[in-house]
Design a protein around this motif. Structure first.
Motif, PDB file in Angstrom:
ATOM      1  N   SER A 154      24.351  28.284  17.406  1.00 20.35           N
ATOM      2  CA  SER A 154      24.944  26.986  17.779  1.00 20.35           C
ATOM      3  C   SER A 154      26.354  27.144  18.327  1.00 20.35           C
ATOM      4  O   SER A 154      26.727  26.498  19.308  1.00 20.35           O
ATOM      5  N   LYS A 155      27.147  27.990  17.689  1.00 19.48           N
ATOM      6  CA  LYS A 155      28.530  28.195  18.124  1.00 19.48           C
ATOM      7  C   LYS A 155      28.577  28.689  19.569  1.00 19.48           C
ATOM      8  O   LYS A 155      29.382  28.215  20.375  1.00 19.48           O
ATOM      9  N   LEU A 156      27.697  29.622  19.917  1.00 24.17           N
ATOM     10  CA  LEU A 156      27.652  30.154  21.278  1.00 24.17           C
ATOM     11  C   LEU A 156      27.184  29.091  22.276  1.00 24.17           C
ATOM     12  O   LEU A 156      27.721  28.976  23.375  1.00 24.17           O
ATOM     13  N   VAL A 157      26.193  28.301  21.886  1.00 25.59           N
ATOM     14  CA  VAL A 157      25.683  27.244  22.759  1.00 25.59           C
ATOM     15  C   VAL A 157      26.757  26.182  22.980  1.00 25.59           C
ATOM     16  O   VAL A 157      26.974  25.733  24.112  1.00 25.59           O
ATOM     17  N   ARG A 158      27.446  25.805  21.918  1.00 26.55           N
ATOM     18  CA  ARG A 158      28.519  24.810  22.061  1.00 26.55           C
ATOM     19  C   ARG A 158      29.641  25.307  22.961  1.00 26.55           C
ATOM     20  O   ARG A 158      30.312  24.531  23.605  1.00 26.55           O
ATOM     21  N   SER A 159      29.827  26.622  23.009  1.00 25.46           N
ATOM     22  CA  SER A 159      30.898  27.188  23.847  1.00 25.46           C
ATOM     23  C   SER A 159      30.486  27.284  25.313  1.00 25.46           C
ATOM     24  O   SER A 159      31.271  27.720  26.152  1.00 25.46           O
ATOM     25  N   GLY A 160      29.232  26.903  25.629  1.00 27.06           N
ATOM     26  CA  GLY A 160      28.784  26.885  27.016  1.00 27.06           C
ATOM     27  C   GLY A 160      27.702  27.883  27.363  1.00 27.06           C
ATOM     28  O   GLY A 160      27.232  27.926  28.493  1.00 27.06           O
ATOM     29  N   MET A 161      27.267  28.680  26.410  1.00 26.63           N
ATOM     30  CA  MET A 161      26.222  29.664  26.675  1.00 26.63           C
ATOM     31  C   MET A 161      24.855  28.978  26.606  1.00 26.63           C
ATOM     32  O   MET A 161      24.624  28.119  25.767  1.00 26.63           O
ATOM     33  N   GLU A 162      23.952  29.363  27.495  1.00 21.57           N
ATOM     34  CA  GLU A 162      22.587  28.854  27.443  1.00 21.57           C
ATOM     35  C   GLU A 162      21.899  29.429  26.202  1.00 21.57           C
ATOM     36  O   GLU A 162      22.175  30.558  25.788  1.00 21.57           O
ATOM     37  N   LEU A 163      20.997  28.650  25.608  1.00 27.59           N
ATOM     38  CA  LEU A 163      20.346  29.034  24.357  1.00 27.59           C
ATOM     39  C   LEU A 163      19.697  30.410  24.440  1.00 27.59           C
ATOM     40  O   LEU A 163      19.860  31.228  23.537  1.00 27.59           O
ATOM     41  N   GLY A 164      18.955  30.693  25.512  1.00 25.08           N
ATOM     42  CA  GLY A 164      18.285  31.992  25.630  1.00 25.08           C
ATOM     43  C   GLY A 164      19.253  33.153  25.554  1.00 25.08           C
ATOM     44  O   GLY A 164      18.987  34.164  24.901  1.00 25.08           O
ATOM     45  N   ASP A 165      20.399  33.010  26.210  1.00 26.65           N
ATOM     46  CA  ASP A 165      21.410  34.063  26.167  1.00 26.65           C
ATOM     47  C   ASP A 165      22.037  34.172  24.780  1.00 26.65           C
ATOM     48  O   ASP A 165      22.305  35.270  24.290  1.00 26.65           O
ATOM     49  N   ALA A 166      22.238  33.017  24.140  1.00 28.07           N
ATOM     50  CA  ALA A 166      22.834  33.015  22.798  1.00 28.07           C
ATOM     51  C   ALA A 166      21.910  33.691  21.785  1.00 28.07           C
ATOM     52  O   ALA A 166      22.360  34.517  20.983  1.00 28.07           O
ATOM     53  N   GLN A 167      20.625  33.371  21.830  1.00 31.36           N
ATOM     54  CA  GLN A 167      19.703  33.995  20.870  1.00 31.36           C
ATOM     55  C   GLN A 167      19.573  35.484  21.146  1.00 31.36           C
ATOM     56  O   GLN A 167      19.474  36.280  20.210  1.00 31.36           O
ATOM     57  N   ASP A 168      19.586  35.874  22.418  1.00 32.16           N
ATOM     58  CA  ASP A 168      19.534  37.306  22.730  1.00 32.16           C
ATOM     59  C   ASP A 168      20.749  38.032  22.173  1.00 32.16           C
ATOM     60  O   ASP A 168      20.633  39.130  21.630  1.00 32.16           O
ATOM     61  N   GLN A 169      21.918  37.412  22.276  1.00 29.46           N
ATOM     62  CA  GLN A 169      23.132  38.042  21.750  1.00 29.46           C
ATOM     63  C   GLN A 169      23.071  38.159  20.231  1.00 29.46           C
ATOM     64  O   GLN A 169      23.353  39.223  19.677  1.00 29.46           O
ATOM     65  N   VAL A 170      22.673  37.106  19.561  1.00 28.07           N
ATOM     66  CA  VAL A 170      22.641  37.117  18.087  1.00 28.07           C
ATOM     67  C   VAL A 170      21.581  38.090  17.564  1.00 28.07           C
ATOM     68  O   VAL A 170      21.818  38.817  16.604  1.00 28.07           O
ATOM     69  N   PHE A 171      20.419  38.126  18.204  1.00 26.08           N
ATOM     70  CA  PHE A 171      19.320  38.965  17.725  1.00 26.08           C
ATOM     71  C   PHE A 171      19.232  40.320  18.432  1.00 26.08           C
ATOM     72  O   PHE A 171      18.319  41.094  18.163  1.00 26.08           O
ATOM     73  N   VAL A 172      20.186  40.590  19.335  1.00 23.42           N
ATOM     74  CA  VAL A 172      20.215  41.826  20.108  1.00 23.42           C
ATOM     75  C   VAL A 172      18.849  42.051  20.786  1.00 23.42           C
ATOM     76  O   VAL A 172      18.160  43.047  20.554  1.00 23.42           O
ATOM     77  N   LYS A 173      18.481  41.076  21.593  1.00 23.42           N
ATOM     78  CA  LYS A 173      17.224  41.101  22.350  1.00 23.42           C
ATOM     79  C   LYS A 173      17.533  40.939  23.829  1.00 23.42           C
ATOM     80  O   LYS A 173      18.661  40.641  24.214  1.00 23.42           O
ATOM     81  N   THR A 175      13.251  31.276  20.491  1.00 23.38           N
ATOM     82  CA  THR A 175      14.064  31.092  19.286  1.00 23.38           C
ATOM     83  C   THR A 175      13.194  30.936  18.047  1.00 23.38           C
ATOM     84  O   THR A 175      13.440  31.554  17.013  1.00 23.38           O
ATOM     85  N   VAL A 176      12.166  30.095  18.164  1.00 24.82           N
ATOM     86  CA  VAL A 176      11.309  29.837  17.004  1.00 24.82           C
ATOM     87  C   VAL A 176      10.600  31.121  16.555  1.00 24.82           C
ATOM     88  O   VAL A 176      10.463  31.362  15.357  1.00 24.82           O
ATOM     89  N   GLY A 177      10.185  31.956  17.481  1.00 27.77           N
ATOM     90  CA  GLY A 177       9.553  33.222  17.117  1.00 27.77           C
ATOM     91  C   GLY A 177      10.522  34.171  16.440  1.00 27.77           C
ATOM     92  O   GLY A 177      10.188  34.823  15.450  1.00 27.77           O
ATOM     93  N   LEU A 178      11.744  34.225  16.972  1.00 27.46           N
ATOM     94  CA  LEU A 178      12.765  35.083  16.363  1.00 27.46           C
ATOM     95  C   LEU A 178      13.103  34.633  14.948  1.00 27.46           C
ATOM     96  O   LEU A 178      13.281  35.455  14.053  1.00 27.46           O
ATOM     97  N   LEU A 179      13.184  33.321  14.745  1.00 24.05           N
ATOM     98  CA  LEU A 179      13.591  32.792  13.437  1.00 24.05           C
ATOM     99  C   LEU A 179      12.462  32.771  12.409  1.00 24.05           C
ATOM    100  O   LEU A 179      12.719  32.723  11.202  1.00 24.05           O
TER     101      LEU A 179
END
Length: 180
Positions: A119-138, A147-151
């Motif tokens: 959420s923090k990355l998305v709120r800062s302007g990052m698209e969700l796909g990029d944010a989840q890739d960064q958090v999950f190193v994907k 996102t749902v599959g990763l979580l």
């Protein structure tokens, strides 16, 4: 004898195309479907931040797909978005389906809260796909399990979420005798 129908999905993302086919096949198993994706603009932000903006993106995509491929039997617009809910970001998608007879179906998928790290990355302007890739190193997880599959460790993935949404958006097509 099975009939055949062509579906145009307003996306080239294989996950959205697969979800569309699964939804149609579940709802109308007597029909054979072929689906292809076309790249269409949403006319909204790359990362929609309200339900209204997300729905508008799905509506724009489906109308643009219909203009690009007017001979199809069905057109589908799928747009994912987030919205603030009690200080937490909620993730969902809107699905809009049109048919050649002028019917329209709409549904919003199931929704769930995003972890603060994303959420923090998305709120800062990052698209969700990029944010989840960064958090999950994907890499490019939005064209895979999402996102749902990763979580959920793939207990449910992005295409299954879309398939359920497509089924719900097809309710008016299944119940032609009712007014929606």
């Amino acid at each position: 004898m099975a009939t055949s129908s062509n579906i145009v999905v307003a996306s080239t993302n294989p996950v959205k195309i697969k979800g569309a086919l699964e939804g149609f096949s579940c709802m109308f198993p007597q029909t054979k479907y072929g689906a292809r994706g076309v790249k269409t603009p949403s006319g909204v932000s790359d990362q929609p931040f309200t339900s209204e903006e997300t729905l508008l993106g799905a509506q724009n995509r489906v109308q643009n797909a219909k203009k690009l491929e007017p001979a199809a039997d069905y057109w589908i617009g799928i747009e994912g978005g987030v919205e603030e809910h009690g200080g937490v970001l909620l993730l969902f998608a809107w699905i809009v389906i049109l048919d050649k007879e002028g019917r329209e179906g709409k549904a919003r998928t199931a929704s769930f809260y995003l972890p603060e790290e994303i959420s923090k990355l998305v709120r800062s302007g990052m698209e969700l796909g990029d944010a989840q890739d960064q958090v999950f190193v994907k890499t490019n997880s939005k064209q895979h399990n999402g996102t749902v599959g990763l979580l959920t460790d793939d207990v449910i993935d992005r295409s299954a979420t879309y398939a359920t949404g497509v089924i719900m958006a097809l309710i008016p097509f299944k119940n032609k005798n009712l007014t929606f």
